[in-house]
Scaffold this motif. Structure first.
Motif, PDB file in Angstrom:
ATOM      1  N   ALA B  51      -3.026  -0.582  -5.236  1.00  0.00           N
ATOM      2  CA  ALA B  51      -4.255  -1.367  -5.004  1.00  0.00           C
ATOM      3  C   ALA B  51      -5.452  -0.475  -4.668  1.00  0.00           C
ATOM      4  O   ALA B  51      -6.564  -0.976  -4.526  1.00  0.00           O
ATOM      5  CB  ALA B  51      -4.016  -2.364  -3.876  1.00  0.00           C
ATOM      6  N   GLY B  52      -5.217   0.823  -4.542  1.00  0.00           N
ATOM      7  CA  GLY B  52      -6.332   1.721  -4.239  1.00  0.00           C
ATOM      8  C   GLY B  52      -6.696   1.755  -2.772  1.00  0.00           C
ATOM      9  O   GLY B  52      -7.769   2.237  -2.412  1.00  0.00           O
ATOM     10  N   VAL B  53      -5.828   1.252  -1.917  1.00  0.00           N
ATOM     11  CA  VAL B  53      -6.099   1.277  -0.475  1.00  0.00           C
ATOM     12  C   VAL B  53      -5.682   2.621   0.109  1.00  0.00           C
ATOM     13  O   VAL B  53      -6.305   3.132   1.031  1.00  0.00           O
ATOM     14  CB  VAL B  53      -5.367   0.113   0.229  1.00  0.00           C
ATOM     15  CG1 VAL B  53      -5.547   0.186   1.730  1.00  0.00           C
ATOM     16  CG2 VAL B  53      -5.892  -1.213  -0.305  1.00  0.00           C
ATOM     17  N   PHE B  81      -5.344  -8.013  -4.812  1.00  0.00           N
ATOM     18  CA  PHE B  81      -4.348  -7.469  -3.893  1.00  0.00           C
ATOM     19  C   PHE B  81      -4.124  -8.422  -2.725  1.00  0.00           C
ATOM     20  O   PHE B  81      -5.078  -8.841  -2.060  1.00  0.00           O
ATOM     21  CB  PHE B  81      -4.845  -6.109  -3.375  1.00  0.00           C
ATOM     22  CG  PHE B  81      -3.917  -5.457  -2.383  1.00  0.00           C
ATOM     23  CD1 PHE B  81      -2.540  -5.420  -2.579  1.00  0.00           C
ATOM     24  CD2 PHE B  81      -4.423  -4.852  -1.242  1.00  0.00           C
ATOM     25  CE1 PHE B  81      -1.695  -4.809  -1.666  1.00  0.00           C
ATOM     26  CE2 PHE B  81      -3.594  -4.225  -0.320  1.00  0.00           C
ATOM     27  CZ  PHE B  81      -2.226  -4.214  -0.536  1.00  0.00           C
ATOM     28  N   PRO B  83      -2.245  -8.073   0.647  1.00  0.00           N
ATOM     29  CA  PRO B  83      -1.446  -7.217   1.529  1.00  0.00           C
ATOM     30  C   PRO B  83      -0.424  -8.028   2.304  1.00  0.00           C
ATOM     31  O   PRO B  83      -0.452  -9.266   2.290  1.00  0.00           O
ATOM     32  CB  PRO B  83      -2.474  -6.602   2.482  1.00  0.00           C
ATOM     33  CG  PRO B  83      -3.786  -7.207   2.169  1.00  0.00           C
ATOM     34  CD  PRO B  83      -3.606  -8.254   1.120  1.00  0.00           C
ATOM     35  N   GLN B  85      -0.169  -8.549   5.405  1.00  0.00           N
ATOM     36  CA  GLN B  85      -0.853  -9.435   6.352  1.00  0.00           C
ATOM     37  C   GLN B  85      -2.106  -9.954   5.637  1.00  0.00           C
ATOM     38  O   GLN B  85      -3.016  -9.181   5.345  1.00  0.00           O
ATOM     39  CB  GLN B  85      -1.251  -8.620   7.595  1.00  0.00           C
ATOM     40  CG  GLN B  85      -1.913  -9.418   8.681  1.00  0.00           C
ATOM     41  CD  GLN B  85      -2.414  -8.509   9.801  1.00  0.00           C
ATOM     42  OE1 GLN B  85      -2.077  -7.334   9.884  1.00  0.00           O
ATOM     43  NE2 GLN B  85      -3.261  -9.054  10.658  1.00  0.00           N
ATOM     44  N   PRO B  87      -5.521 -10.919   4.660  1.00  0.00           N
ATOM     45  CA  PRO B  87      -6.765 -10.614   5.371  1.00  0.00           C
ATOM     46  C   PRO B  87      -7.658 -11.846   5.469  1.00  0.00           C
ATOM     47  O   PRO B  87      -7.954 -12.481   4.464  1.00  0.00           O
ATOM     48  CB  PRO B  87      -7.423  -9.550   4.492  1.00  0.00           C
ATOM     49  CG  PRO B  87      -6.867  -9.759   3.125  1.00  0.00           C
ATOM     50  CD  PRO B  87      -5.547 -10.442   3.267  1.00  0.00           C
ATOM     51  N   TYR B  89     -10.939 -13.759   8.080  1.00  0.00           N
ATOM     52  CA  TYR B  89     -11.779 -13.820   9.279  1.00  0.00           C
ATOM     53  C   TYR B  89     -11.503 -15.159   9.955  1.00  0.00           C
ATOM     54  O   TYR B  89     -11.890 -16.215   9.419  1.00  0.00           O
ATOM     55  CB  TYR B  89     -13.249 -13.702   8.906  1.00  0.00           C
ATOM     56  CG  TYR B  89     -13.625 -12.323   8.446  1.00  0.00           C
ATOM     57  CD1 TYR B  89     -14.023 -11.350   9.351  1.00  0.00           C
ATOM     58  CD2 TYR B  89     -13.545 -11.965   7.109  1.00  0.00           C
ATOM     59  CE1 TYR B  89     -14.339 -10.069   8.944  1.00  0.00           C
ATOM     60  CE2 TYR B  89     -13.862 -10.688   6.684  1.00  0.00           C
ATOM     61  CZ  TYR B  89     -14.257  -9.745   7.611  1.00  0.00           C
ATOM     62  OH  TYR B  89     -14.564  -8.476   7.201  1.00  0.00           O
ATOM     63  N   ALA B 101     -14.827 -12.963   0.093  1.00  0.00           N
ATOM     64  CA  ALA B 101     -13.964 -12.132  -0.763  1.00  0.00           C
ATOM     65  C   ALA B 101     -14.558 -12.041  -2.166  1.00  0.00           C
ATOM     66  O   ALA B 101     -14.523 -10.985  -2.809  1.00  0.00           O
ATOM     67  CB  ALA B 101     -12.557 -12.719  -0.810  1.00  0.00           C
ATOM     68  N   GLN B 148      -7.701 -15.411  -2.300  1.00  0.00           N
ATOM     69  CA  GLN B 148      -8.653 -14.297  -2.316  1.00  0.00           C
ATOM     70  C   GLN B 148      -8.311 -13.298  -3.418  1.00  0.00           C
ATOM     71  O   GLN B 148      -9.195 -12.757  -4.080  1.00  0.00           O
ATOM     72  CB  GLN B 148      -8.635 -13.577  -0.965  1.00  0.00           C
ATOM     73  CG  GLN B 148      -9.312 -14.363   0.143  1.00  0.00           C
ATOM     74  CD  GLN B 148      -9.192 -13.677   1.490  1.00  0.00           C
ATOM     75  OE1 GLN B 148      -8.356 -12.805   1.686  1.00  0.00           O
ATOM     76  NE2 GLN B 148     -10.028 -14.084   2.422  1.00  0.00           N
TER      77      GLN B 148
END
Lengths: 246, 237
Positions: B51-53, B81, B83, B85, B87, B89, B101, B148
């Motif tokens: 994912a490029g993280v 992506f 993850p 957890q 993501p 807010y 997003a 998202q």
């Protein structure tokens, strides 16, 4: 995109209870300090007038209060900034940012500007309290305006520095501790020695005090612009490195 | 058909503590690839690299022929992506989270509004669109994470343990959502649940201590349980 991120960051701050608590506390302390200074000034004003002194309310009420406001900004900025990048990382939201095609420059600048908006709120509300004093006493408004503009510049510099430090850590508490450490060092740097030593040029207070006195000097502007820009560039570089773009 | 995602010799971590060691994989449009391994096998590391993280210490990831770390093209726009957890807010509503997003992925104006509405509908979050994300159940939150990831209609979807921690009902709902993805979307899904692989994937890579140890087609005859037992046994020794 920078503006959108700044607006998002500003909204994130406004949604937090700590922002409103800090705003209220700043307002309360500044109002209390301003009126305490005013009371002291009122007690000695007749003697000053009789002695023909040129020192007025701006010097004895507004400027000391602006000094206190600076100190409050130094305390508030790390608290608001710790949730910036370190908070995103700690709450697992950083992958949302890093995996998006949004550029690191837009992310860093948006975070800095958003935090700056968050710092401007207590700054402007405190300055409004000081300006209200002008209804009853004579204030040197141009000097007050320079001091407010100077504090706004310092707030932007603080935002850049604190976002950089927030980006270096994955836990907000570590970012907070690092920010306080760096600011304390910059604040006390000129106390370590006398005379014109190289590290004294990095000290914060010699560059802030003229601004708070209403004095605009190019060397002070250069200090804040150059170190603030360096902090922003380092934040961009840090984000690029995390994403493998640098 | 050209691969939409190609990872070559992906390596991550110091030599003494490799979290991922020279892993290759390829994904073509419409592929459903599962990554199976016990805890600590390197699944999440691989997902974050894809994912490029995270940035690999060696090897490369190419998305639609472009290096993932080539910022002139930025292939991240083709990736979605989720993850481990999800993501979100907590202080924003579901709709606001999705809108944000979408903004991060370059959507704006009317297309953003349409994308948000579509993602809400596809993931069944329409009824809770105006609820704060902080008040969602784990299952709903995972759906929000998926919404998202899907928002910008990516060509490749990277899902890191999407059903982890969900109750059976929410797990089944999420699997139904994933089965309904457009046919041309390539999916790579990390999991330690055999059921996820058997129900959602057509191919599986088995990871063990950062290494790719096997790759199999998933069909009615494949005995994933035997492979997985083998992994668990070697992982414990």
């Amino acid at each position: 995109m920078t503006a959108a991120i700044a607006a998002h960051e500003w909204r994130r701050l406004r949604h937090g209870l700590s922002f409103w608590l800090l705003l209220a506390l700043t307002q309360l302390l500044i109002a209390w300090l301003a009126f305490a200074q005013l009371e002291a000034f009122a007690a000695i004003a007749p003697q000053l007038k009789a002695g023909g002194s040129t020192v007025g309310a701006t010097d004895l009420v507004v400027m000391p209060t602006a000094n206190s406001l600076l100190l409050l900004l130094l305390l508030i900025a790390p608290l608001l900034a710790m949730g910036s990048l370190a908070g995103e990382s700690h709450s697992g939201r950083l992958p949302l940012w890093l995996s998006s095609p949004t550029g690191s420059a837009a992310i860093a600048l948006g975070k800095i500007l958003g935090l700056w908006l968050g710092l401007l709120a207590p700054l402007l509300s405190a300055c409004a309290t000081l300006a209200v004093l002008g209804l009853g006493i004579d204030l040197d408004l141009p000097r007050l305006a320079v001091a407010v503009a100077g504090l706004a510049l310092v707030a932007l510099w603080l935002a850049a520095l604190c976002v950089l430090l927030s980006g270096l850590f994955d836990h907000p508490a570590a970012a907070l501790a690092a920010s306080y450490g760096v600011l304390l060092l910059l604040w006390l740097l000129d106390s370590f020695s006398t005379g014109d030593t190289p590290w004294q040029r990095w000290a914060l207070m010699p560059h802030v005090e003229p601004l708070l006195r209403g004095l605009l000097r190019s060397e002070d502007l250069l200090y804040f612009v150059s170190t603030g820009a360096a902090a922003a560039l380092l934040t961009i570089h840090r984000l690029d490195r995390r994403r493998g773009l640098a | 058909m050209e691969p939409v995602l190609r990872a070559r010799q992906l390596t991550y971590g110091r030599p003494a503590q490799r979290r991922l060691d020279a892993v290759d994989l390829e994904l073509r449009g419409g592929d459903r690839l599962g990554l199976l391994g016990i805890n600590g096998a390197g699944k999440s590391t691989l997902m974050q690299l894809l994912a490029g993280v995270l940035v690999p210490d060696a090897g490369s990831v190419r998305v639609l022929g472009h290096d993932l770390h080539d910022d002139r093209v930025d292939p991240r726009r083709h990736l979605g992506f989720l993850p481990q957890q999800a993501p979100a807010y907590g202080e924003l509503t579901v709709r606001e989270n999705l809108a944000w997003a979408g903004r991060l992925r370059g959507l704006a104006g009317a297309p953003l509004g349409r994308a948000v509405d579509s993602a809400l509908q596809r993931t069944g979050l329409g009824d809770v669109a105006d609820r704060l994300a902080g008040r969602l159940s784990a299952g709903m939150l995972q759906r929000l994470g998926l919404a998202q990831a899907l928002l910008h209609e990516p060509r490749i979807l990277v899902l890191d343990e999407p059903t982890a921690g969900l109750d059976p009902l929410h797990t089944e709902q999420l699997r139904t959502l994933l089965r309904a993805l457009p046919g041309e979307t390539a999916v790579v899904l990390a999991t330690h649940l055999l059921d996820d692989v058997q129900q959602l994937c057509d191919r599986v890579i088995l990871l063990d201590r950062g290494r790719k140890v096997a790759e199999h087609a998933v069909d009615a005859d494949s005995d994933l349980l035997a492979h997985f037992r083998g992994l668990a046994t070697t992982g414990l020794t």
